[in-house]
Write a protein that holds these residues in place. Structure first.
Motif, PDB file in Angstrom:
ATOM      1  N   ASN A 157      47.285  44.965  32.388  1.00 61.58           N
ATOM      2  CA  ASN A 157      46.159  45.799  31.968  1.00 61.58           C
ATOM      3  C   ASN A 157      44.899  44.962  31.731  1.00 61.58           C
ATOM      4  OD1 ASN A 157      47.758  48.100  32.068  1.00 61.58           O
ATOM      5  ND2 ASN A 157      48.329  47.970  29.905  1.00 61.58           N
ATOM      6  N   SER A 196      43.343  44.081  35.007  1.00 65.12           N
ATOM      7  CA  SER A 196      42.724  45.264  35.593  1.00 65.12           C
ATOM      8  C   SER A 196      41.368  45.556  34.944  1.00 65.12           C
ATOM      9  CB  SER A 196      43.649  46.472  35.428  1.00 65.12           C
ATOM     10  OG  SER A 196      43.050  47.647  35.928  1.00 65.12           O
ATOM     11  N   GLN A 233      38.865  43.076  36.014  1.00 61.12           N
ATOM     12  CA  GLN A 233      38.715  43.071  37.477  1.00 61.12           C
ATOM     13  C   GLN A 233      39.003  41.686  38.066  1.00 61.12           C
ATOM     14  OE1 GLN A 233      34.854  44.697  38.433  1.00 61.12           O
ATOM     15  NE2 GLN A 233      35.376  46.737  37.669  1.00 61.12           N
ATOM     16  N   LYS A 271      42.541  38.975  39.244  1.00 62.98           N
ATOM     17  CA  LYS A 271      43.894  39.078  39.785  1.00 62.98           C
ATOM     18  C   LYS A 271      44.837  37.977  39.316  1.00 62.98           C
ATOM     19  CE  LYS A 271      42.302  41.312  44.046  1.00 62.98           C
ATOM     20  NZ  LYS A 271      42.271  41.236  45.536  1.00 62.98           N
TER      21      LYS A 271
END
Length: 464
Positions: A439, A442, A445, A447
């Motif tokens: 989370n 995410s 933004q 990875k």
């Protein structure tokens, strides 16, 4: 520092000092072979090949810490037993003993990868590597001085004593790693990981060709300065590693890597232009060994980081360090035909190899940027001042609108904690931690942890 980490550092340092002072073109072996006027080139080459094979092959049949400890104990015992023939006149047992011991030594060093991974957290491995390299070379200096100035046989006895000490500390280490963290390897594409490891191995092999040139070019040229060489040879190496360990984080490691390459080139240039006085030796050796200290710590710590990406640390650590030995062997073989004519042909060959190295390494370095960035950024955030850490953490929390729990997990991630460590500290399950991290990525933004660390170091990270 935990007791297990401390014992593993002492054990590998003691064993490595024996390896450096005796097996690996060490002064003890030099002194004994010179006493009987034996041509030691073939013996040294055979020992290096055996050591390479031990390092390279270990991870293919050692798969857990229990097996690693067993092979390490057996390796020490073998080295002690096969040291006995060197107390007597030369026989066929000498080369046999040296080859067997060198192979066993390779197994030992590679197997230590399990203890390196399991008892030093990722962000601290550069410090563990520095401690091992400094301690082992310091002990080596004492043994070398004994061999040169007192007696090679007393130095041989001292080496045996060091091995017994290594055996004692090795026996104190646990056979089984009492944590599931050993199974929690980071997920990364196998192709990317394999390519990175191959590139790193090429990098190591090319750089260490210069070590082989040093053994066959520089060292023989200064044999007449035995007193100075006996204690000063490894001193710049130790100092360089100490400086790198305590280097302020605002100084870029990338520039120092390129500086070290230049130092190697200048050392051979100085060797060609200067005489063979003590001052010349101080200049040449300081440049050469200082550069080797920078690079040894670099790839030891990088290999330490890579252990988290593979289930068998002995295989990764062994293959990586075997290319170190391979580079030295290649450098020595290059000089074999001309090493008796040190003043003419060999320095030219050596400088040519350094020139090629300077041309190739920047290209290889570009392919390693992702790995290097992760390694350096992690250390950077961990050692930043508390005020700066808090400021950057606030930026991350505000940018991603993280919850309090997510903020806690993010801070622990940036300090080098594994999923299991975070779960234990926050009294959560590992699956819950993984969900929170997913989370967090995410919301920000991003990875990967590399990008998280990059964001924590520099707010403009993603704009560059």
């Amino acid at each position: 520092m935990t007791k297990e980490r401390k014992h593993s550092i002492i054990a590998i340092s003691l064993f490595s000092s024996y390896l450096l002072s005796f097996l690996f073109e060490g002064q003890v072996l030099h002194a004994i072979t010179n006493k009987f006027q034996i041509n030691n080139l073939n013996i040294f080459f055979s020992a290096m090949v055996a050591n390479f094979l031990g390092l390279f092959l270990c991870g293919f049949f050692i798969h857990n810490q229990k097996g690693a400890k067993q092979i390490m104990v057996y390796a020490i015992v073998i080295c002690i037993v096969f040291m006995v023939p060197f107390f007597f006149s030369p026989t066929i047992l000498w080369p046999i003993s040296l080859i067997v011991s060198s192979f066993a030594a390779g197994l030992y060093v590679a197997a230590w990868g399990f203890f390196f991974k399991n008892y030093t957290i990722s962000s601290e491995r550069i410090k563990t590597a520095a401690d091992v390299l400094i301690l082992s070379n310091t002990i080596m200096i004492a043994v070398n001085m004994t061999a040169i100035h007192i007696s090679p046989y007393i130095a041989l006895i001292l080496s045996a004593f060091i091995l017994f000490l290594a055996l004692y500390f090795q026996m104190q280490l646990p056979r089984i790693f009492s944590s599931k963290a050993q199974k929690d390897n980071k997920v990364i594409g196998s192709k990317y990981f394999n390519n990175t490891l191959i590139l790193l191995c090429i990098f190591i092999a090319i750089i260490t060709v210069n070590s082989g040139l040093m053994y066959q070019v520089i060292n023989p040229a200064f044999d007449h300065l035995k007193w100075l060489v006996s204690w000063y040879w490894a001193l710049p190496y130790i100092v360089a590693i100490y400086i790198m360990k305590h280097l302020p984080q605002k100084i870029s490691r990338n520039y120092i890597l390129y500086l070290a390459i230049a130092m190697i080139g200048f050392s051979f240039l100085a060797f060609m232009e200067l005489n063979r006085s003590a001052w010349s030796y101080l200049i040449v050796n300081t440049l050469m060994l200082g550069a080797f200290g920078v690079y040894d710590l670099f790839w030891w710590s990088i290999l330490g980081e890579m252990l988290d990406y593979h289930k068998n640390p002995a295989k990764i650590f062994g293959i990586g360090l075997s290319t170190n030995v391979l580079g030295i062997l290649i450098g020595s073989l290059i000089c074999t035909k001309g090493w008796t004519n040190v003043e003419n042909k060999t320095p030219v060959i050596a400088f040519f190899i350094v020139f090629i190295t300077l041309m190739i390494l920047p290209i290889l370095h570009k392919y390693l940027l992702k790995l290097l960035k992760n390694h350096i950024f992690l250390s950077t955030f961990y050692e930043m001042e508390s005020v700066t850490q808090n400021k950057n953490m606030s930026y991350i929390v505000e940018t991603g609108k993280l919850t309090q729990r997510e903020s806690e997990i993010t801070e622990l991630l940036l300090k080098g904690r594994t999923y299991k460590m975070i779960a234990q500290e926050l009294f959560l399950s590992e699956n819950t931690v993984k969900t929170h991290i997913k989370n967090i990525y995410s919301k920000l933004q991003i990875k990967s942890k590399v990008e998280l660390i990059g964001l924590a170091i520099d707010k403009s990270y993603f704009k560059n």
